[in-house]
Write an enzyme that holds these catalytic residues in place. Structure first.
Site, PDB file in Angstrom:
ATOM      1  N   GLU A   1       0.998  -0.984   0.137  1.00 33.38           N
ATOM      2  CA  GLU A   1       0.261   0.297   0.122  1.00 33.38           C
ATOM      3  C   GLU A   1       0.577   0.879  -0.063  1.00 33.38           C
ATOM      4  O   GLU A   1       1.875   1.470   0.671  1.00 33.38           O
ATOM      5  CB  GLU A   1      -0.822  -0.073   1.050  1.00 33.38           C
TER       6      GLU A   1
ATOM      7  N   VAL B   1       3.835   0.507  -5.349  1.00 34.01           N
ATOM      8  CA  VAL B   1       4.702  -0.256  -6.646  1.00 34.01           C
ATOM      9  C   VAL B   1       5.308   0.835  -7.985  1.00 34.01           C
ATOM     10  O   VAL B   1       4.050   1.504  -8.174  1.00 34.01           O
ATOM     11  CB  VAL B   1       3.613  -1.323  -7.193  1.00 34.01           C
TER      12      VAL B   1
ATOM     13  N   HIS C   1     -25.584  -1.509  -0.826  1.00 32.27           N
ATOM     14  CA  HIS C   1     -26.612  -2.036  -1.963  1.00 32.27           C
ATOM     15  C   HIS C   1     -27.241  -3.168  -1.908  1.00 32.27           C
ATOM     16  O   HIS C   1     -26.561  -4.008  -1.798  1.00 32.27           O
ATOM     17  CB  HIS C   1     -26.619  -1.385  -3.330  1.00 32.27           C
TER      18      HIS C   1
HETATM   19  C1  LIG Z   1     -18.371   9.182  -3.541  1.00 33.67           C
HETATM   20  C2  LIG Z   1     -18.298   7.488  -3.369  1.00 33.67           C
HETATM   21  C3  LIG Z   1     -19.372   6.983  -3.378  1.00 33.67           C
HETATM   22  C4  LIG Z   1     -19.733   5.611  -3.511  1.00 33.67           C
HETATM   23  N1  LIG Z   1     -20.648   5.067  -2.509  1.00 33.67           N
HETATM   24  C5  LIG Z   1     -21.037   3.336  -2.128  1.00 33.67           C
HETATM   25  C6  LIG Z   1     -22.253   2.781  -1.130  1.00 33.67           C
HETATM   26  O1  LIG Z   1     -23.258   3.751  -0.720  1.00 33.67           O
HETATM   27  N2  LIG Z   1     -22.103   1.117  -1.444  1.00 33.67           N
HETATM   28  C7  LIG Z   1     -20.760   1.003  -2.215  1.00 33.67           C
HETATM   29  O2  LIG Z   1     -21.521  -0.499  -2.344  1.00 33.67           O
HETATM   30  N3  LIG Z   1     -20.252   1.273  -2.907  1.00 33.67           N
HETATM   31  C8  LIG Z   1     -19.786   2.796  -2.642  1.00 33.67           C
HETATM   32  N4  LIG Z   1     -18.861   3.521  -3.738  1.00 33.67           N
HETATM   33  C9  LIG Z   1     -17.538   2.250  -3.928  1.00 33.67           C
HETATM   34  C10 LIG Z   1     -16.502   2.023  -2.705  1.00 33.67           C
HETATM   35  O3  LIG Z   1     -16.643   3.263  -1.901  1.00 33.67           O
HETATM   36  C11 LIG Z   1     -15.824   1.349  -4.340  1.00 33.67           C
HETATM   37  O4  LIG Z   1     -15.855   0.481  -5.316  1.00 33.67           O
HETATM   38  C12 LIG Z   1     -14.092   1.088  -3.213  1.00 33.67           C
HETATM   39  O5  LIG Z   1     -14.326   1.478  -1.642  1.00 33.67           O
HETATM   40  C13 LIG Z   1     -13.205   0.748  -3.735  1.00 33.67           C
HETATM   41  O6  LIG Z   1     -12.275   0.428  -2.975  1.00 33.67           O
HETATM   42  P1  LIG Z   1     -10.688  -1.028  -3.706  1.00 33.67           P
HETATM   43  O7  LIG Z   1      -9.966  -1.194  -2.738  1.00 33.67           O
HETATM   44  O8  LIG Z   1     -11.659  -0.725  -5.024  1.00 33.67           O
HETATM   45  O9  LIG Z   1     -10.405   1.443  -3.984  1.00 33.67           O
HETATM   46  P2  LIG Z   1      -9.626   2.260  -3.078  1.00 33.67           P
HETATM   47  O10 LIG Z   1     -10.232   2.085  -2.023  1.00 33.67           O
HETATM   48  O11 LIG Z   1      -9.083   3.132  -3.425  1.00 33.67           O
HETATM   49  O12 LIG Z   1      -7.783   1.646  -2.815  1.00 33.67           O
HETATM   50  C14 LIG Z   1      -7.165   1.492  -3.745  1.00 33.67           C
HETATM   51  C15 LIG Z   1      -5.774   1.320  -2.805  1.00 33.67           C
HETATM   52  O13 LIG Z   1      -4.382   1.115  -3.783  1.00 33.67           O
HETATM   53  C16 LIG Z   1      -3.599   1.935  -3.244  1.00 33.67           C
HETATM   54  N5  LIG Z   1      -2.746   2.139  -4.600  1.00 33.67           N
HETATM   55  C17 LIG Z   1      -2.835   2.793  -5.671  1.00 33.67           C
HETATM   56  N6  LIG Z   1      -1.877   3.372  -6.407  1.00 33.67           N
HETATM   57  C18 LIG Z   1      -1.030   2.089  -5.502  1.00 33.67           C
HETATM   58  C19 LIG Z   1       0.378   1.924  -6.046  1.00 33.67           C
HETATM   59  N7  LIG Z   1       1.467   2.311  -7.805  1.00 33.67           N
HETATM   60  N8  LIG Z   1       1.417   1.110  -4.822  1.00 33.67           N
HETATM   61  C20 LIG Z   1       0.413   0.775  -3.922  1.00 33.67           C
HETATM   62  N9  LIG Z   1      -1.211   1.241  -3.939  1.00 33.67           N
HETATM   63  C21 LIG Z   1      -1.823   1.687  -4.875  1.00 33.67           C
HETATM   64  C22 LIG Z   1      -4.242   3.501  -3.423  1.00 33.67           C
HETATM   65  O14 LIG Z   1      -3.195   3.823  -2.048  1.00 33.67           O
HETATM   66  C23 LIG Z   1      -5.404   2.744  -2.110  1.00 33.67           C
HETATM   67  O15 LIG Z   1      -5.461   2.633  -0.952  1.00 33.67           O
HETATM   68  C24 LIG Z   1     -18.432   4.893  -3.598  1.00 33.67           C
HETATM   69  C25 LIG Z   1     -17.611   5.310  -3.663  1.00 33.67           C
HETATM   70  C26 LIG Z   1     -17.064   7.191  -3.721  1.00 33.67           C
HETATM   71  C27 LIG Z   1     -16.369   7.405  -4.069  1.00 33.67           C
END
Ligand SMILES: Cc1cc2nc3c(=O)[nH]c(=O)nc-3n(C[C@H](O)[C@H](O)[C@H](O)COP(=O)(O)OP(=O)(O)OC[C@H]3O[C@@H](n4cnc5c(N)ncnc54)[C@H](O)[C@@H]3O)c2cc1C
Length: 477
Positions: free
Chosen positions: A31, A174, A49
Site C-alpha cells: 500500500e 509499486v 446496496h
Molecule cells: C462518492 C462515493 C460513494 C460511494 N458509495 C458507495 C456505497 O454506498 N456502497 C458501495 O457499495 N460502494 C460505494 N462506493 C464505491 C466504493 O467506495 C468503492 O467501490 C470501493 O471503496 C473501492 O475500493 P478499492 O479497494 O477498489 O479502491 P480504493 O479504496 O481506492 O483502494 C485502492 C488502494 O490502492 C492504493 N494504491 C494505488 N496505487 C498504488 C500503487 N502504485 N502502489 C501501492 N498502492 C497503490 C491506494 O493508495 C488505495 O489505498 C462509493 C464510492 C464513492 C467514491
C-alpha cells in the site's frame, strides 16, 4: 517468493487478503499510503446496496447481490458495525413513478427475491419516515439494504488476514512490474517476487495495469461530495434514494451506525488530485436535490463535509480479469457498488483466477474471527466496572463527544494493522469523529500515540509521514 502480491489496501485488496488467508499461501499487501483504506474506501456512502440498481448481466449486478448476502456474517465475524436499516427509493413525479416499475423489474432480474423489493404508497412511507418531503408520491421498499463503516470494514479484514499470516507493507508504492518465470514487483522499498499479482489500486488501476501490459480500459475519477450531520439531530430510519438517473444513484439520505446522517453524493469527473475537495457548487447542489426527498434537514447541525472519488472505468463495468492468463489479475473500475461487492469479488478471484496459478490448500489454523474490539459504549455498568478494575485506562474518557476511553485508543494502536496517526485512531475508534472533530481529544491522542509508538510527541503524524501538528515546545517538556 510470494504466492500472491496484492497492490492496494482498500476494501478490494483487504477482503481479498482475508479470503486468501483461508489457504496456505504466502501473501503480501503493498500500500502506497501511511495507512490502509485512505482513498475511495474512506469516502463513500457506506451503503450495502440491495442490488436493485446495476444493469442486469453486469459484474456490478452479479457481485452486488452476492456481496450483500455476505455482509452480515462478515460483520459478525470481524466485529464491524452493521446497521440493517433497509432502504427505499422515492418517486416525486409521474415519470419517476413509471421508472420505479422499471427499477422493480431490474431488481428482480438481478436476483432480488419478491419479498426483497416491493412497492410502497405515500402512506406506507409516512409510517416509517416522518421527514419525507411533501413531493414524494410513492416508493420501492428494499429491506436488504444496510449500512456499514467502510474503512473499519477494510481495517478489520486486513487485521484478520494478518492474524492469519498475511504480510502488509505500508508507504510502499509499486512503480513497475515485469515477468519472466515469476513477477518482479518494483517499489520504492525494493523488489518483490511473486507467482500472482493482483491489481486492486482504485483510481490508479489503469496506471498499474499498464505497468505490466497496456490493455483497453482507462479509469476516470468521479468525485462525490457529502454533508455529515451531527449524531441524533435528524430522524431518518432507512436509506432514502431518489429514482436513479443516467448520472447514478443521485443524492441519498443515509443514516449512519452511530446516529449521524450523510447527505450526498454529487457526481463530477475530476482530476485525481482534486478528488477530496468539496466545492460550494457541489454542496449547494446536494441541498437542492435532497429537499425533493426529505424535509427539515438541520444544515446548522452539519459537523463536516468531505468528498471521495469513484474509479469509473471506460468499460462501464467492474474490470475483473486475469490478463492473458498470466497471473496478473485486475480488480479495477471498482466504483459503486464496490464496497458491497468486495467480499464476493474476493471469493470469485480466489477460487476462479488465483487458483489457476497456485494450489489452494486449506489453512487449518485459519480463524475467521477478529479479536473483539472493546467498546465501552456496548458494555453494561457491571461489565464496565469489572473492566476498569482490571485496567483503569478504560475508565478514562479521552474523546468526550464519542465517549472513547484511553483503553480503547491504546487497543486500536496495539493490534495488527494498528493506528499510527491521529486520523488512524479516529478511523478505528472514532476519537475525534464527533461534534468537536478532535478539538478536545487531539492532544490526548498525541500523548497516547507518542507513548505507545515510542516516538517523540513532536513527531506524531496527523495522517501521513511528516504531517506533524505540534510546531514547537512551549514550557520545556
Ligand atoms: C462518492 C462515493 C460513494 C460511494 N458509495 C458507495 C456505497 O454506498 N456502497 C458501495 O457499495 N460502494 C460505494 N462506493 C464505491 C466504493 O467506495 C468503492 O467501490 C470501493 O471503496 C473501492 O475500493 P478499492 O479497494 O477498489 O479502491 P480504493 O479504496 O481506492 O483502494 C485502492 C488502494 O490502492 C492504493 N494504491 C494505488 N496505487 C498504488 C500503487 N502504485 N502502489 C501501492 N498502492 C497503490 C491506494 O493508495 C488505495 O489505498 C462509493 C464510492 C464513492 C467514491
Amino acid at each position: 517468493m510470494y504466492d500472491v502480491i496484492i497492490i492496494g489496501a482498500g476494501i478490494s485488496g483487504t477482503t481479498l487478503a482475508r479470503e486468501l488467508s483461508r489457504y496456505k499461501l504466502k501473501v503480501m499487501v503493498l500500500e502506497k499510503e501511511y495507512d490502509v483504506a485512505t482513498e475511495a474506501t474512506m469516502a463513500n456512502s457506506a451503503i450495502i446496496h440491495s442490488g436493485h440498481d446495476p444493469k442486469p448481466g453486469t459484474l456490478k449486478a452479479k457481485f452486488n447481490i452476492l456481496g450483500n448476502r455476505m455482509y452480515q456474517k462478515m460483520s459478525e465475524e470481524l466485529d464491524i458495525p452493521y446497521l440493517p436499516c433497509g432502504g427505499m427509493v422515492v418517486a416525486t413525479t409521474k415519470e419517476e413513478q413509471d421508472n420505479l416499475l422499471l427499477l422493480y423489474k431490474r431488481g428482480l432480474e438481478n436476483g432480488l427475491l419478491p419479498e426483497e423489493i416491493t412497492f410502497l404508497s405515500r402512506e406506507d412511507i409516512l409510517v416509517r419516515e416522518t421527514n419525507i418531503s411533501d413531493m414524494v408520491m410513492s416508493g420501492l421498499d428494499l429491506p436488504t439494504t444496510a449500512v456499514t463503516f467502510p474503512w473499519e470494514a477494510a481495517i478489520a479484514n486486513l487485521e484478520n488476514a494478518m492474524d492469519n499470516g498475511v504480510e502488509l507493507l505500508l508507504e510502499t508504492e509499486v512503480t513497475s512490474i515485469s515477468k519472466t518465470d515469476s513477477f518482479i514487483v518494483n517499489t520504492n522499498h525494493g523488489a518483490f517476487k511473486s507467482k500472482v499479482v493482483v491489481n486492486a489500486s482504485g483510481v490508479y488501476a489503469d496506471i498499474v495495469n499498464n505497468m505490466f501490459q497496456p490493455t483497453e480500459f482507462t479509469i476516470r475519477a468521479r468525485r462525490g461530495e457529502y454533508y455529515v450531520l451531527d449524531k441524533d439531530v435528524y430522524e431518518i430510519n432507512s436509506v432514502i434514494y431518489p429514482v436513479p438517473s443516467t448520472k447514478g444513484k443521485g443524492v441519498i439520505i443515509t443514516p449512519q451506525f452511530h446516529g449521524n446522517v450523510l447527505i450526498g453524493p454529487t457526481s463530477k469527473f475530476v482530476d485525481i488530485k482534486d478528488i477530496s475537495r468539496t466545492t460550494p457548487q457541489g454542496l449547494e447542489y446536494i441541498k437542492n436535490l435532497a429537499k425533493r426527498s426529505v424535509k427539515n434537514i438541520p444544515y446548522h447541525k452539519v459537523i463536516r463535509s468531505f468528498a471521495g472519488g469513484r474509479a469509473t472505468s471506460s468499460t462501464g463495468d467492474f474490470v475483473i480479469n486475469d490478463i492473458n492468463k498470466t497471473g496478473f489479475i485486475n480488480i479495477g473500475g471498482i466504483e459503486s457498488p464496490g464496497l458491497t461487492a468486495a467480499p464476493a469479488i474476493a471469493v470469485y478471484v480466489t477460487e476462479n483466477l488465483v487458483a489457476k496459478h497456485v494450489e489452494l490448500v486449506k489453512n487449518e489454523n485459519y480463524n475467521p474471527r477478529r479479536r473483539k474490539v472493546l467498546r465501552i459504549s456496548e458494555l453494561s455498568q457491571d461489565e464496565l466496572s469489572t473492566l476498569v478494575k482490571k485496567d483503569s485506562s478504560f475508565g478514562k474518557i479521552i474523546c468526550r463527544c464519542e465517549k472513547i476511553t484511553e483503553g480503547e485508543v491504546i487497543d486500536s494502536i496495539n493490534r495488527n494493522c494498528g493506528a499510527r496517526s491521529i486520523v488512524g485512531v479516529k478511523n478505528r475508534v472514532r476519537a475525534g469523529a464527533g461534534r468537536c472533530q478532535g478539538g478536545f481529544c487531539q492532544t490526548e491522542v498525541i500523548r497516547i500515540l507518542s507513548r505507545e509508538l515510542k516516538v517523540d510527541k513532536m513527531n506524531v503524524n496527523y495522517q501521513k509521514e511528516g504531517s506533524y501538528i505540534l510546531k514547537s515546545r512551549t514550557k520545556g517538556e
